[in-house]
Design a protein around this motif. Sequence first.
Motif, mmCIF file in Angstrom:
data_model
loop_
_atom_site.group_PDB
_atom_site.id
_atom_site.type_symbol
_atom_site.label_atom_id
_atom_site.label_comp_id
_atom_site.label_asym_id
_atom_site.label_seq_id
_atom_site.Cartn_x
_atom_site.Cartn_y
_atom_site.Cartn_z
ATOM 1 N N GLY A 195 114.810 -45.851 69.386
ATOM 2 C CA GLY A 195 115.748 -46.840 68.863
ATOM 3 C C GLY A 195 116.259 -47.850 69.880
ATOM 4 O O GLY A 195 117.132 -48.644 69.551
ATOM 5 N N ARG A 198 114.424 -52.188 68.089
ATOM 6 C CA ARG A 198 114.281 -52.118 66.631
ATOM 7 C C ARG A 198 113.778 -53.464 66.124
ATOM 8 O O ARG A 198 114.078 -54.497 66.718
ATOM 9 N N ASN A 223 109.953 -47.918 62.276
ATOM 10 C CA ASN A 223 110.093 -47.141 63.508
ATOM 11 C C ASN A 223 108.944 -47.279 64.485
ATOM 12 O O ASN A 223 108.897 -46.585 65.495
#
Length: 483
Positions: A195, A198, A223
């Motif tokens: 993360g 993103r 993702n």
Amino acid sequence: MTKYETVIGLEFHAELKTQSKIFCGCPTSFSNEPNINICPGCLGLPGALPALNKRVVELAVKAGLALNCAIQPYSKFDRKNYFYPDLPAGYQTTQLPLPICRNGHIMITDSDGNLKKVRINRIHIEEDAGKLVHSGESISGSRYSLPDYNRSSMPLIEIVTEPDLSSADEAKQFAEKLKLILEYAEVSDVKMEQGSLRCDVNISLRPQGQKEFGVRSEIKNLNSFRAVQRAILFEQERHTFMLKNGEPLYQETRLWNEAEGRTRAMRTKEDAQDYRYFPEPNVPAVIVDEAWIKQIAAELPELPDARLERLQKEFGLSGYDSAQLVANPLLAYYFDEVTPLFNEAKTVTNWLIGDVLRLLNSLDDELESIPIAAQDFAYLLTELKKGAINNKSAKEVLEIIFMEGGKPENIIKDKGFAQISDSVLLEDAIRNIINKNAGAANDYRNGKMQALGFLVGQVMKETKGQANPGLVKELLEQSFKSE
Ligand code: ADP
Ligand code: MG
Ligand code: ZN
């Protein structure tokens, strides 16, 4: 039949590599334990005042320079108001009308092989929100959710492109290049799975030749770059289907579902929030002068495009080889360390993008550096070149050092990898093999050159692979000549 063309704009969020958060002194280090990197500031408690982290501004400017942006001498912060438990202050501090960077670009290659400029509209600084940890798999099936504010007020930059991209392929190329630039510039860790990078996709279709944009969807929850690509392909089909069948499209936010391989509507514009943006009164405007920009520019290391060019010009590497090296900063930096010690760039490259990369990929954990010192690697290649060890042994030594550590000279000795380069020792074996393989020996005497290869192989077998194959071949030829 109407033909449609695809219009795509990307939005990236990148966590900045700072020691502390954007407006308080809390550490940015990752923690599995919830709510330990927090203070009244990043909890949004009344009375706590923000103090802007200077390093955040420097890294945002660095990103802007690396992405060919115009750095804005004057920018300021705004409040984006919304209510959600991961946002304890009730607003996110961000930059709306006056971002820190504008008008950048990245060059990519389009499907015809031409260079294409993809414009970056803006880069702005903002703070991250906390995280909700759900009791079940997802929010829908959970009985309760617990907030973790470790991530609250972590510094981010948001990078927004113009809608210049026209395929899944172009989007992937752009995203990969952006990631690499931020990584080389040391602005962010750019790990999509964790993360720290993103990417949201905005996509619309329009009849070919039409000027006005079509209705767009915004796709979140991507993702990986593969998910970015798949989501675009899915949306292309969905939009085409809707347009062809005259079904209405709505401007909406959709979530990518990796397991189902499709997107689902999350919210439409009708229930879109009014964020009631207004200027943040507690953070002064950010003034960046020329001298500061120069100082930050001096911190910028060599970026991917410049490196690609240098590897080809200075070392004569092919475009493909250079791209393979540059795609992995670990390998690219290592190449720079090794080549002054062993100056055959092509050999070094083959090893790096071959065995070294394979070993790196085989490890579970991502390494911070290549686990063999540049000197030791150069030593190994030198021994191989001298014929003191053979190729197979060199690969084994490399693997042992990767897995267990150690010095190449010790491993070569302990494992008995030193090649037999002593002609006296080899002559015995050669005589033996010629006697044992009279047929092949006669074939060679009668002009069948392939028989020599067979005999070399037999000597190698007899010496358990320890002989220097070049020397064996030479000695065999000599021995036939002197008959
Ligand atoms: P918002 O403020 O709603 O996020 P922006 O105008 O800032 O909207 O645009 C967000 C992203 O969407 C940008 O990357 C932009 O290039 C892209 N975008 C805008 N309009 C379209 C469209 N019609 N089709 C595809 N992408 C678009
Ligand atoms: Mg947006
Ligand atoms: Zn804090």
